[in-house]
Design an enzyme around this catalytic site. Sequence first.
Site, PDB file in Angstrom:
ATOM      1  N   SER A 120       0.879  -1.179   0.000  1.00 52.34           N
ATOM      2  CA  SER A 120       0.000   0.000   0.000  1.00 52.34           C
ATOM      3  C   SER A 120       0.910   1.219   0.000  1.00 52.34           C
ATOM      4  O   SER A 120       2.083   1.126   0.393  1.00 52.34           O
ATOM      5  CB  SER A 120      -0.850  -0.007   1.276  1.00 52.34           C
ATOM      6  OG  SER A 120      -1.512   1.244   1.436  1.00 52.34           O
TER       7      SER A 120
ATOM      8  N   TYR B 243      -2.986  -1.759  10.170  1.00 52.12           N
ATOM      9  CA  TYR B 243      -2.866  -1.850   8.702  1.00 52.12           C
ATOM     10  C   TYR B 243      -1.516  -1.310   8.242  1.00 52.12           C
ATOM     11  O   TYR B 243      -0.798  -1.950   7.463  1.00 52.12           O
ATOM     12  CB  TYR B 243      -4.013  -1.072   8.046  1.00 52.12           C
ATOM     13  CG  TYR B 243      -4.073  -1.225   6.548  1.00 52.12           C
ATOM     14  CD1 TYR B 243      -4.643  -2.346   5.966  1.00 52.12           C
ATOM     15  CD2 TYR B 243      -3.547  -0.242   5.712  1.00 52.12           C
ATOM     16  CE1 TYR B 243      -4.696  -2.489   4.579  1.00 52.12           C
ATOM     17  CE2 TYR B 243      -3.595  -0.377   4.327  1.00 52.12           C
ATOM     18  CZ  TYR B 243      -4.171  -1.498   3.770  1.00 52.12           C
ATOM     19  OH  TYR B 243      -4.215  -1.638   2.399  1.00 52.12           O
TER      20      TYR B 243
END
Length: 258
Positions: free
Chosen positions: A148, A161
């Site tokens: 990401s 995350y």
Amino acid sequence: MPYSGLNLDGMVALVTGSGRGIGEALAVGLAQAGADVAVSDLPAGMAEASGVQARIEDLGRRSAAYQMDVQIIEEINTGIVRVVEEFGRLDILVNNAGIRRRQAAVEVTEEDWDAVISTNLKGTFFCSQAAARHMIPQGYGRIINIASQLAVVAGENRAAYCASKGGVASLTQVLALEWIQHGITVNAIGPGPTETPGLLAADSRSPEELDQDLTAHMPLGRRMRPEELVGAAVYLASPSAGATTGHLLIVDGGWTAR
Ligand SMILES: NC(=O)c1ccc[n+]([C@@H]2O[C@H](COP(=O)([O-])OP(=O)(O)OC[C@H]3O[C@@H](n4cnc5c(N)ncnc54)[C@H](O)[C@@H]3O)[C@@H](O)[C@H]2O)c1
């Protein structure tokens, strides 16, 4: 004539969590580039995975759908052995399966933390390990981890995350170092906000809040489409990327360029 270094004819790929979203786009994209592609997902995602299998077969490529929960090491190992038995080899692994939980750091429970780290980071490691057991003897492999942009910049309310994706970026470099001697490259893609079912379900913000966020952070001015990640994946999956390893290729609409 198209540049042949990006041609995936004769290659076999496996994409985890490919029943929908980015995984679906990458599975279909790799097939469009010539690969036979195994699709995999959780039990709840198998109907969608079968639909993706059918899309790939419609392109004239071979496909199959496997139940593979990346939190369960036995299921990973069995699934990858089945792919190798049924397709004859495994050249490309895309570690795409991932989850997100948006919550303030003080509210993260042990269960939240474990679920995110176990899916995004531990799952990526053990899928890579299982694939490498087949790629090392064949002397060739391409592993692509879907990280990401939040692997390199912080996101509020994303403690687990961001930790998981930062871990994936680091793991990518370690495995790249260990396995380049076997002809295996290990790279990551860092998508920015991309319109997928998972993103939409996790985002409880109002359209106004979302607009403000995109205006503040996203030079592209909109969320990306999953298909906008396919070119990066095809390159990293291709024979032409043989000297590209340990790299995090950020594809984020300019989010991290600010
Ligand atoms: N959408 C974004 O904005 C964005 C941005 C950066 C990174 N990513 C990453 O891209 C990947 C895909 O995200 P998405 O937005 O397409 O999500 P999504 O929720 O739409 O799709 C994820 C897929 O993974 C599957 N999955 C979840 N847990 C699994 C498990 N334990 N085992 C196997 N499959 C599992 C789901 O069933 C689903 O089919 C994730 O790793 C995510 O972190 C997404």
